[in-house]
Design an enzyme around this catalytic site. Structure first.
Site, PDB file in Angstrom:
ATOM      1  N   TRP A 104       0.373  -1.427   0.122  1.00 45.53           N
ATOM      2  CA  TRP A 104      -0.449  -0.203   0.238  1.00 45.53           C
ATOM      3  C   TRP A 104       1.049   1.687  -0.462  1.00 45.53           C
ATOM      4  O   TRP A 104       1.012   1.819  -0.502  1.00 45.53           O
ATOM      5  CB  TRP A 104      -1.129  -0.514   1.039  1.00 45.53           C
ATOM      6  CG  TRP A 104      -1.515  -1.239   1.069  1.00 45.53           C
ATOM      7  CD1 TRP A 104      -2.021  -2.394   2.283  1.00 45.53           C
ATOM      8  CD2 TRP A 104      -2.906  -1.713   0.348  1.00 45.53           C
ATOM      9  NE1 TRP A 104      -2.351  -2.780   1.529  1.00 45.53           N
ATOM     10  CE2 TRP A 104      -3.596  -2.921   0.442  1.00 45.53           C
ATOM     11  CE3 TRP A 104      -3.110  -0.940  -1.222  1.00 45.53           C
ATOM     12  CZ2 TRP A 104      -4.514  -3.201  -0.162  1.00 45.53           C
ATOM     13  CZ3 TRP A 104      -4.781  -1.429  -2.054  1.00 45.53           C
ATOM     14  CH2 TRP A 104      -4.911  -2.221  -1.154  1.00 45.53           C
ATOM     15  N   ASP A 174      -2.914   5.798   6.226  1.00 50.29           N
ATOM     16  CA  ASP A 174      -3.288   5.315   5.562  1.00 50.29           C
ATOM     17  C   ASP A 174      -4.108   4.413   6.910  1.00 50.29           C
ATOM     18  O   ASP A 174      -2.956   3.592   7.326  1.00 50.29           O
ATOM     19  CB  ASP A 174      -2.881   4.926   4.402  1.00 50.29           C
ATOM     20  CG  ASP A 174      -3.855   3.375   4.318  1.00 50.29           C
ATOM     21  OD1 ASP A 174      -5.117   3.484   4.098  1.00 50.29           O
ATOM     22  OD2 ASP A 174      -3.420   3.133   3.036  1.00 50.29           O
ATOM     23  N   LYS A 198     -12.920  -2.258   6.177  1.00 48.49           N
ATOM     24  CA  LYS A 198     -12.333  -3.932   7.342  1.00 48.49           C
ATOM     25  C   LYS A 198     -12.843  -3.313   7.856  1.00 48.49           C
ATOM     26  O   LYS A 198     -13.890  -4.069   9.149  1.00 48.49           O
ATOM     27  CB  LYS A 198     -11.156  -3.329   7.062  1.00 48.49           C
ATOM     28  CG  LYS A 198      -9.842  -3.816   5.927  1.00 48.49           C
ATOM     29  CD  LYS A 198     -10.167  -2.630   4.605  1.00 48.49           C
ATOM     30  CE  LYS A 198      -9.066  -3.626   3.741  1.00 48.49           C
ATOM     31  NZ  LYS A 198      -8.132  -3.311   2.875  1.00 48.49           N
TER      32      LYS A 198
HETATM   33  C1  LIG Z   1      -7.103  -2.507   1.723  1.00 56.05           C
HETATM   34  C2  LIG Z   1      -6.357  -1.208   2.003  1.00 56.05           C
HETATM   35  C3  LIG Z   1      -6.430  -0.359   0.520  1.00 56.05           C
HETATM   36  C4  LIG Z   1      -7.157  -0.382  -0.719  1.00 56.05           C
HETATM   37  O1  LIG Z   1      -7.903   0.319  -0.362  1.00 56.05           O
HETATM   38  P1  LIG Z   1      -9.517   0.850  -1.190  1.00 56.05           P
HETATM   39  O2  LIG Z   1     -10.344   1.480  -0.886  1.00 56.05           O
HETATM   40  O3  LIG Z   1      -9.499  -0.332  -2.413  1.00 56.05           O
HETATM   41  O4  LIG Z   1      -9.103   1.871  -2.407  1.00 56.05           O
HETATM   42  C5  LIG Z   1      -5.471   0.466   0.858  1.00 56.05           C
HETATM   43  N1  LIG Z   1      -4.785   0.409   2.418  1.00 56.05           N
HETATM   44  C6  LIG Z   1      -4.739  -0.061   3.370  1.00 56.05           C
HETATM   45  C7  LIG Z   1      -3.988  -0.487   4.038  1.00 56.05           C
HETATM   46  C8  LIG Z   1      -5.357  -1.206   3.108  1.00 56.05           C
HETATM   47  O5  LIG Z   1      -5.379  -2.456   3.732  1.00 56.05           O
END
Ligand SMILES: *Cc1c(COP(=O)(O)O)cnc(C)c1O
Length: 363
Positions: A104, A174, A198
């Protein structure tokens, strides 16, 4: 189990609290005696507005955010934030620091390079992302626009249990896969963001939280939908937001609040991690953890079994026994157990029971 449900260890979209599903179901055909589903109401109606503003208030309450924070509900997932952040905040003649702890972060770095100078402050690829950096390993830049990081690497199963000290430079984080899973001090964060799928509900809505002083550094003249200012000024109602996703998130946040907030989530997640990692450590010759102990994630536990054949058998037999989603990410292999907030400790106890039996038969 009720409704013949099974334990769901999916990685995202992932398990949601049963209480939330039941609540949505009960009000599905006639929301609060309006004779309509909330999805049939305009995003400008007072019916929807009440949910929208309550959701903002719940986010602030649960995270302990003061008035200096703006709460936004955007679309395009965390992946769109990878671009929006540098587009808005990576200013001409300056640079941003990026801590690379997995795929990510790699994606975030790729987007940022389209907009300006990126300094990789730690490159986890050198250790195959099996551990997170120590404070002294970070090569931070004085005067950087921000320091970007991923709080939990969903795929490799690493998580920051303490955030780095960035010497006052705002952190852009993030938090997609561990948002609301434990308590933390929000002050160092200029921007926090995450897709809801999540810990917060369904896919399609992205929670973004901006600290006002950082927000005010944003570049002007950006196309409307990709400018944070548009959404801050209009309380995320510039265009039609994902009303379903926000309603669902509202119910998940209410559920957390009723459970006792982030302190209760933290307790529950600590307990689950202790049960699972404790069992793995006692049986490390069979269930081998793939990351260093002090970097272990409370949300995603990754392990290898003695052979790939045994791993495939484990996933298949697990599925028949009522444990869904145990397969590791395609880029990593092995086994991954995702245990977001909605997973109760009981599910992990049941899973460990299955792991014991499996080892006794195949060890
Ligand atoms: C699942 C995830 C993403 C993906 O994000 P989208 O909403 O599909 O764009 C980005 N960063 C992390 C840490 C994730 O676990």
């Amino acid at each position: 189990m009720k409704y013949d449900r099974i334990w769901n260890f999916n990685h995202g979209p992932a398990a949601v609290p049963l209480e939330v599903l039941e609540h949505m179901h009960e009000s599905w055909f006639n929301y609060q005696n309006t004779g309509m589903n909330l999805m049939e109401w305009s995003h400008r109606s007072k019916e929807y507005d009440a949910i929208h503003n309550e959701t903002v208030a719940l986010v602030k309450k649960l995270l302990g955010l003061g008035d200096e924070f703006h709460v936004l509900f955007l679309q395009g997932g965390a992946s769109t934030q990878f671009a929006m952040i540098p587009m808005n905040f990576l200013l001409d003649g300056k640079s941003a620091d990026y801590i690379n702890t997995g795929s990510w972060s790699v994606k975030a770095i790729k987007e940022a390079r389209l907009f300006g100078d990126v300094n990789v402050a730690f490159d986890g690829s050198e250790v195959n992302f099996t551990r997170l950096p120590k404070q002294h390993e970070l090569k931070l830049t004085d005067g950087a626009c921000y320091v970007h990081m991923t709080s939990n690497n969903t795929i490799k199963g690493t998580e920051f249990h303490e955030f780095p000290d960035t010497h006052g430079v705002p952190i852009a984080c993030d938090m997609s896969s561990d948002f609301f899973s434990h308590r933390f001090d929000p002050k160092p964060f200029g921007i926090m963001y995450g897709g809801a799928q999540k810990n917060l509900g369904p896919s399609g809505v992205t929670l973004v939280i901006l600290r006002d002083d950082f927000y005010r550094t944003a570049r002007q003249g950006i196309t409307s939908m990709l400018s944070y200012a548009t959404h801050v000024d209009k309380n995320s109602l510039y265009n039609t937001p994902n009303t379903f996703g926000i309603w669902f998130m509202n119910r998940v946040l209410n559920w957390m609040d009723e459970m006792g907030g982030l302190a209760a989530m933290e307790e529950r997640n600590r307990e689950k991690a202790q049960i699972l990692y404790g069992f793995m450590d006692d049986n490390a010759e069979f269930y081998r953890g793939t990351v260093e102990k002090d970097s272990r994630s409370w949300m995603n536990a990754c392990m290898r079994l003695p052979s790939e054949d045994l791993e495939a058998k484990f996933v298949a037999e697990g599925k028949s026994a009522g444990f869904n989603g145990l397969k590791g990410h395609r880029s990593v292999g092995g086994i991954r157990v995702s245990m977001y907030n909605a997973i109760p400790p009981e599910a992990i106890r049941d899973l460990v029971g299955f792991m014991k039996d499996f080892m006794a038969k195949n060890g």
